[in-house]
Design a protein around this motif. Structure first.
Motif, PDB file in Angstrom:
ATOM      1  N   ASN A 143       0.641  -1.489  -0.088  1.00  0.00           N
ATOM      2  CA  ASN A 143       0.104  -0.178  -0.189  1.00  0.00           C
ATOM      3  C   ASN A 143       0.736   1.217   0.323  1.00  0.00           C
ATOM      4  OD1 ASN A 143      -2.579  -1.207  -0.316  1.00  0.00           O
ATOM      5  ND2 ASN A 143      -3.085  -1.131   1.975  1.00  0.00           N
TER       6      ASN A 143
ATOM      7  N   GLN B  85     -13.871  -1.762   2.395  1.00  0.00           N
ATOM      8  CA  GLN B  85     -13.575  -0.485   2.827  1.00  0.00           C
ATOM      9  C   GLN B  85     -12.384   0.179   1.657  1.00  0.00           C
ATOM     10  OE1 GLN B  85     -16.116   2.074   3.649  1.00  0.00           O
ATOM     11  NE2 GLN B  85     -17.219   0.569   4.791  1.00  0.00           N
TER      12      GLN B  85
ATOM     13  N   GLY C 192      -7.353  -1.756  -6.469  1.00  0.00           N
ATOM     14  CA  GLY C 192      -7.374  -3.106  -5.167  1.00  0.00           C
ATOM     15  C   GLY C 192      -9.329  -3.141  -4.792  1.00  0.00           C
ATOM     16  N   THR C 193      -8.963  -4.180  -3.569  1.00  0.00           N
ATOM     17  CA  THR C 193     -10.586  -5.321  -3.665  1.00  0.00           C
ATOM     18  C   THR C 193     -10.725  -4.035  -2.459  1.00  0.00           C
ATOM     19  OG1 THR C 193      -8.506  -6.683  -2.691  1.00  0.00           O
ATOM     20  CG2 THR C 193      -9.232  -6.882  -4.281  1.00  0.00           C
TER      21      THR C 193
HETATM   22  P1  ADP Z   1      -6.851  -1.517  -1.411  1.00  0.00           P
HETATM   23  O1  ADP Z   1      -5.558  -1.739  -0.827  1.00  0.00           O
HETATM   24  O2  ADP Z   1      -6.637  -3.011  -1.831  1.00  0.00           O
HETATM   25  O3  ADP Z   1      -8.417  -0.781  -1.847  1.00  0.00           O
HETATM   26  P2  ADP Z   1      -7.127  -1.812   1.661  1.00  0.00           P
HETATM   27  O4  ADP Z   1      -7.648  -2.462   2.795  1.00  0.00           O
HETATM   28  O5  ADP Z   1      -5.484  -1.898   1.210  1.00  0.00           O
HETATM   29  O6  ADP Z   1      -7.435  -1.874  -0.197  1.00  0.00           O
HETATM   30  O7  ADP Z   1      -6.499  -0.431   1.930  1.00  0.00           O
HETATM   31  C1  ADP Z   1      -8.438   0.104   2.125  1.00  0.00           C
HETATM   32  C2  ADP Z   1      -7.831   1.796   1.701  1.00  0.00           C
HETATM   33  O8  ADP Z   1      -6.554   2.252   2.687  1.00  0.00           O
HETATM   34  C3  ADP Z   1      -7.117   1.842   0.326  1.00  0.00           C
HETATM   35  O9  ADP Z   1      -8.369   1.655  -0.488  1.00  0.00           O
HETATM   36  C4  ADP Z   1      -6.306   3.423   0.458  1.00  0.00           C
HETATM   37  O10 ADP Z   1      -7.523   4.574   0.283  1.00  0.00           O
HETATM   38  C5  ADP Z   1      -6.328   3.575   1.916  1.00  0.00           C
HETATM   39  N1  ADP Z   1      -4.490   3.102   2.644  1.00  0.00           N
HETATM   40  C6  ADP Z   1      -4.229   2.150   2.011  1.00  0.00           C
HETATM   41  N2  ADP Z   1      -2.929   2.042   2.782  1.00  0.00           N
HETATM   42  C7  ADP Z   1      -2.918   3.682   2.730  1.00  0.00           C
HETATM   43  C8  ADP Z   1      -1.427   4.591   2.490  1.00  0.00           C
HETATM   44  N3  ADP Z   1       0.037   3.974   2.611  1.00  0.00           N
HETATM   45  N4  ADP Z   1      -1.441   6.109   1.790  1.00  0.00           N
HETATM   46  C9  ADP Z   1      -2.558   6.448   1.545  1.00  0.00           C
HETATM   47  N5  ADP Z   1      -3.848   5.322   1.482  1.00  0.00           N
HETATM   48  C10 ADP Z   1      -3.555   4.508   2.081  1.00  0.00           C
END
Ligand code: ADP
Length: 996
Positions: free
Chosen positions: A901, A948, A958-959
């Motif tokens: 991420n 979410q 992303g999922t």
């Molecule tokens: P995905 O990445 O598949 O959308 P995640 O559950 O890994 O699902 O993350 C959920 C949400 O959190 C992401 O859609 C993103 O908006 C936010 N996010 C996660 N990690 C970060 C990060 N390091 N910086 C900014 N936003 C993040």
């Protein structure tokens, strides 16, 4: 004649043509055959077409034990044959070889039959051939002849052989020694027993048909050949030790023997091997034991010698000791002698004497004591002396004795002692402690000296003295009488003075009494006031002025006592009482002070009268009870709040006075039991009356323990109220007071009604169980759906892709685009189900907990993220990472998802990510910091929820499951996870991993 004889009827025609020469030849030949017939050892019997015996040779007669006469005319079916088969079954005549040959026209060979031999009364076994005989051109035989040999003997020895072979076989197979039978000519093993399999490890199949060298049993193959050679020479090799190899390669020690045996005429080699590996080991151990025993014996010998030396030394010491002992003996003797001296002395002094140990226990009296008291040593020893003391004195004597024992001091005492005549005499007793060098009392020595005589002398002296005084007095009186008249004049004069003095004295007495009375009044704390009939104060104590806050007592005089009541009703009530009874006591009322403030007093008032009994006024004593009232009020208040508190907490308290059996309950306890405090009196049995029958025994156990051990007890029990409802009470009971003997005398306790709490607890537990179940089911569901969905999804994707490839040129722009969307959608759905599957696997799959190096975990995660790292040139740094007991596979995923991420949500800058871990108490706090786009603080909690996302798929693919997986991994090991972030300022993910 002869011619006729040899020509049988049927052959007459031939015979006629025969030359006499031919007949001659024939006759000779017939004779030869007949001789042969008669002399052959084979039995021969001719039977006609019906089976009747026509003739039989001598051998036949001998074998069958019948004469020719007995046989002729007998058929095969004759029952007298008692013929049997080899297996003992009946051999019917119709099936006899002769009969079968007649019937079938065929030769029957080697039939074995047993027939009864009447001569020797036994079954005789014969082997029979039956040959049918035909006349020329006839198909049916006209007679049959049977030849048979007697095989009875052979059969018997065959049976014996079989039997012995069977015995051999049994011995062979059930033998605990390993055995083989080997053919002599080719050396191949033809049989091996079970013990051989166990010992050498080769199965029967692996053994049979091979020779022992093929199996590798002989460590040196040539040894086998040598043994065979030796065997052939000697016919037998007796037991001797050999080392063999087994299938597993292990060497074993065996006792080995070989011999030649003959079975059914052939020669075989029989080998026997007995495992002695264990025995060898034991022998070796024995040898070692023997050696160590020898060594021990050696050592013992040495130490024995040493002991001898020590013994000598000891002997010297011993001699010295004996010497010392002799010295001691001498001293002892001297001591004994001196003691005797003492006893002689003591027995010869005129006094009674005794001795006691340091505790005062008298162990010796001299003979004078026993002579005087007429007692025995048994009666007297210890504290027995009290028996000869006068009852009026024994108490004080004992007291003095014991107190001096304590003090270790010498003392004298005088008291009467009873003699054997029953009379008491006075004795002066002198007691002295005998002390050691340190001043410690060793014994007490006492003497009792009879002073009755002394006392009597003293008494006589006293009397003499008294009569002397009397005489002197009488003399004085007569003298005085003479002087008296002289004095009378003087006396009259003095009386005048005296009366004057008396008056003065009376005045002084009055003054003193008034002063002391005033002193009392002034010094009492209570206020004293004297009022006239109208209530005007005519006298007041200074304490009264202080109490009512006057500066001077005088200021109080002239005021009315009635003005000091706060309420007029109280005042009127007091006046009423006084009028009615002449007094009142302990009247608690609020009073007014001179400065207008109020306070609580307790009043006593009474009329006082003049000499004629007329009421003069009244006196009042007032006590300030403000303090007491305050305490009482506070007590009431605290009681009320306690009541309230008990009511709120559903806690009732009780007290149980064990000595009196009194029990008191607090208000709330009445209300818990649903009874009216006005009509219900709690007793010990009230607890029992309301107790749930099932809990009675268990509660009694607690009470018993509380009473015996005195420790507080806390336990739950149920009560059944009058309306039948059941309440659960928690009780805490403890001992409030113990009696002199340390036994509980007062128990106090509180009972809390926890019925609702219990209900809630039960429901909560139920809900937790249900929740856990539904959670499990949900996880199961997620697992199954995500697993099963992937297959049809793959199908959709691949067919859509096929459509795209094949019909690309036949479809228009829009159609192609739509297909593209569909493919994208399907791919995303596939990614989601894949992630979901991973999510549900976290709890369903077995965890593999072991020490995990987080440096390695990070390394693995970075390998998996190679492509995005290279694509974005991400710079990833880290502090030293710890080793923690954990699940490696899941932790790689955890790092991979967060770092993934951090790379994915990078800003315009090159992604920079830093990982660190610090130890806090019993956990590690990890942080993964990035310089990405960041998140708005209000969304920070949401991102850990499944599906979410803060971004659309067009912005970032992303999922929405990645962080849910992360959270689940952290929670599963009992850790916490959170994120700190601001838009445009990067994010830091924190999570903890407990060390244990
Ligand atoms: P995905 O990445 O598949 O959308 P995640 O559950 O890994 O699902 O993350 C959920 C949400 O959190 C992401 O859609 C993103 O908006 C936010 N996010 C996660 N990690 C970060 C990060 N390091 N910086 C900014 N936003 C993040």
């Amino acid at each position: 004649m002869i011619k006729k004889n040899v020509c049988l009827q049927s052959e007459e025609r031939i015979c006629k043509n025969m030359e006499s020469e031919d007949i001659q030849k024939l006759q000779e030949s017939e004779e030869r055959y007949r001789n042969l017939f008669e002399t052959m050892t084979l039995g021969v019997v001719y039977q006609d077409v019906k089976g009747q015996i026509i003739s039989a040779n001598t051998a036949a007669q001998e074998i069958l034990g019948l004469t020719i006469d007995q046989m002729q005319g007998r058929t095969s079916t004759d029952p007298r044959w008692k013929s049997v088969h080899e297996d003992g079954s009946d051999y019917p005549g119709k099936t006899h070889p002769a009969m079968v040959a007649l019937k079938t026209g065929k030769i029957i060979k080697n039939a074995i039959m047993g027939v009864f031999d009447p001569k020797y009364k036994q079954t005789r076994w014969i082997k029979i051939n039956a040959t049918p005989q035909f006349r020329k051109n006839e198909k049916k035989p006209y007679q049959v002849y049977t030849t048979f040999e007697d095989i009875t003997k052979r059969k018997k020895s065959d049976e014996a052989l079989n039997e012995s072979e069977e015995k051999f076989s049994k011995a062979f197979h059930s033998n605990s020694a390993a055995m083989t039978v080997t053919r002599l000519n080719d050396g191949l093993i033809i049989d091996a027993n079970e013990s051989f399999e166990t010992l050498f490890g080769y199965t029967h199949e692996e053994t049979v048909g091979h020779n022992t060298n093929e199996l590798g049993i002989w460590l040196d193959p040539q040894e086998r050949d040598a043994k065979v050679e030796q065997l052939l020479k000697q016919g037998k090799l007796p037991l001797h030790e050999v080392t063999f190899g087994t299938k597993t390669g292990k060497n074993i020690n065996v006792l080995f023997s070989v011999e030649l045996i003959h079975i059914k005429g052939k020669t075989f080699i029989l080998t026997t091997s007995m495992d002695i590996t264990e025995r060898k080991k034991v022998e070796e151990r024995n040898q070692k034991l023997l050696e160590s025993e020898q060594q021990l014996t050696e050592e013992l010998k040495t130490s024995n010698e040493e002991l001898l030396v020590t013994t000598e030394e000891l002997q010297i010491v011993n001699e010295e000791l004996v010497h010392q002992g002799n010295k001691l003996l001498k001293i002892n003797k001297a001591l004994r002698e001196s003691e005797k001296h003492f006893h002689d002395l003591a027995d010869n002094i005129p006094n009674l004497a005794w001795m006691a140990d340091e505790t005062g226990w008298i162990f010796w009296y001299n003979t004078q004591w026993y002579d005087y008291t007429g007692t025995t040593p048994e009666e007297m020893q210890g504290w027995g002396w009290q028996k000869v003391h006068h009852p009026d004195y024994v108490g004080s004597v004992t007291e003095e004795w014991t107190s001096n024992i304590k003090a270790g001091k010498a003392y004298d005492n005088t008291f009467p002692l009873k003699g054997k005549d029953g009379n008491y005499r006075w004795f002066l007793t002198r007691v002295t402690p005998i002390k050691d060098e340190q001043g410690k009392v060793l014994r007490w020595f006492g003497t009792n000296t009879n002073i009755t005589e002394l006392k009597r002398v003293q008494k006589r002296n006293q009397k003499l003295l008294e009569s002397e005084q009397l005489l002197t007095e009488e003399l004085t009186t007569s003298n005085e009488e003479l002087q008296a008249t002289t004095h009378e004049l003087q006396d009259a004069n003095e009386e005048l003075h005296h009366n004057e003095d008396k008056l003065l004295q009376a005045y002084n007495d009055l003054k003193t009494s008034e002063e002391s009375f005033r002193g009392i009044i002034e010094n009492i704390q209570d206020a004293y006031m004297r009022a006239d009939k109208e209530g005007t104060i005519i006298m007041a104590s200074s304490s009264a002025a202080r109490m009512y806050r006057f500066n001077l007592t005088q200021e109080m005089l002239g005021t009315s006592t009635l003005s000091y009541f706060k309420n007029s009703e109280d005042r009127d009530f007091a006046i009423e009482k006084l009028k009615k009874h002449g007094k009142y006591n302990d009247y608690e009322v609020e009073a007014r002070r001179n400065d207008g403030t109020f306070f609580w007093v307790s009043q006593n008032a009474q009329y006082y009268y003049d000499n004629h009994g007329e009421i003069q006024g009244y006196e009042t004593i007032v006590r300030d009870i403000t303090q007491r009232k305050k305490i009482e009020a506070a007590l009431k208040k605290s009681e009320r709040s306690l009541d309230k508190a008990q009511q709120i907490a559903h806690i009732g308290s009780w007290e149980w006075n064990i000595k009196t059996g009194d029990i008191s309950w607090s208000n709330e306890l009445y209300s818990i039991y649903g009874v009216d405090p006005n009509s219900f009196t709690p007793t010990l049995s009230s607890f029992g009356d309301y107790m749930h029958p099932d809990d009675e025994e268990y509660v009694n156990q607690h009470v018993d323990q509380l009473l015996s051990e005195g420790k507080p007890h806390n336990f739950d029990f149920r009560i059944v109220l009058d309306d039948g409802s059941i309440r659960v009470l928690n009780t805490l009971a403890e001992v409030a007071r113990f009696d002199k003997n340390g036994k509980p005398s007062m128990i106090v306790g509180i009972n809390q009604d926890i019925t609702e709490r219990k209900d809630i607890e039960l429901k909560l537990n139920e809900n937790i169980t249900k929740l856990a179940q539904s959670n499990k089911e949900l996880e199961q569901f997620a697992y199954i759906t995500s697993h099963d969905l992937r297959e049809p999804l793959r199908m959709i994707t691949s067919f859509l892709q096929l459509l795209e490839r094949r019909y690309n040129d036949q479809l228009d722009q829009d159609a192609n685009e739509f297909i593209g969307f569909a493919v994208d959608g399907a791919k995303r759905l596939d990614a989601m189900t894949k992630d979901l599957l991973q999510y549900s696997k976290i709890t369903t799959e077995k965890r593999d907990i072991k020490p995990v190096d987080f440096e390695y975990v990070l390394e693995q995660a970075l390998i998996n993220l190679k492509v995005p790292i290279e694509k974005t040139n991400a710079v990833i740094t880290h502090d030293p990472l710890p080793i923690i007991n954990s699940d490696e596979h899941l932790k790689v995923q955890l790092f991979q998802n967060i770092i993934g991420n951090a790379i994915k949500y990078h800003s315009k800058e090159t992604p920079k990510i830093h990982i660190s871990a610090i130890k806090e108490n019993n956990q590690y706090l990890f942080s993964i910091k990035d310089n990405g786009i960041g998140m708005s603080p209000e969304h920070l909690k949401r991102i850990f929820t499944i599906f979410q996302r803060l971004h659309t798929n067009e912005e970032y693919e992303g999922t929405g499951i990645g962080l849910s997986i992360v959270q689940k991994i952290v929670h599963q090991q009992g850790g916490q996870i959170w994120v700190e972030s601001e838009i445009g300022k990067g994010s830091t993910f924190y999570f903890t991993i407990p060390i244990e």
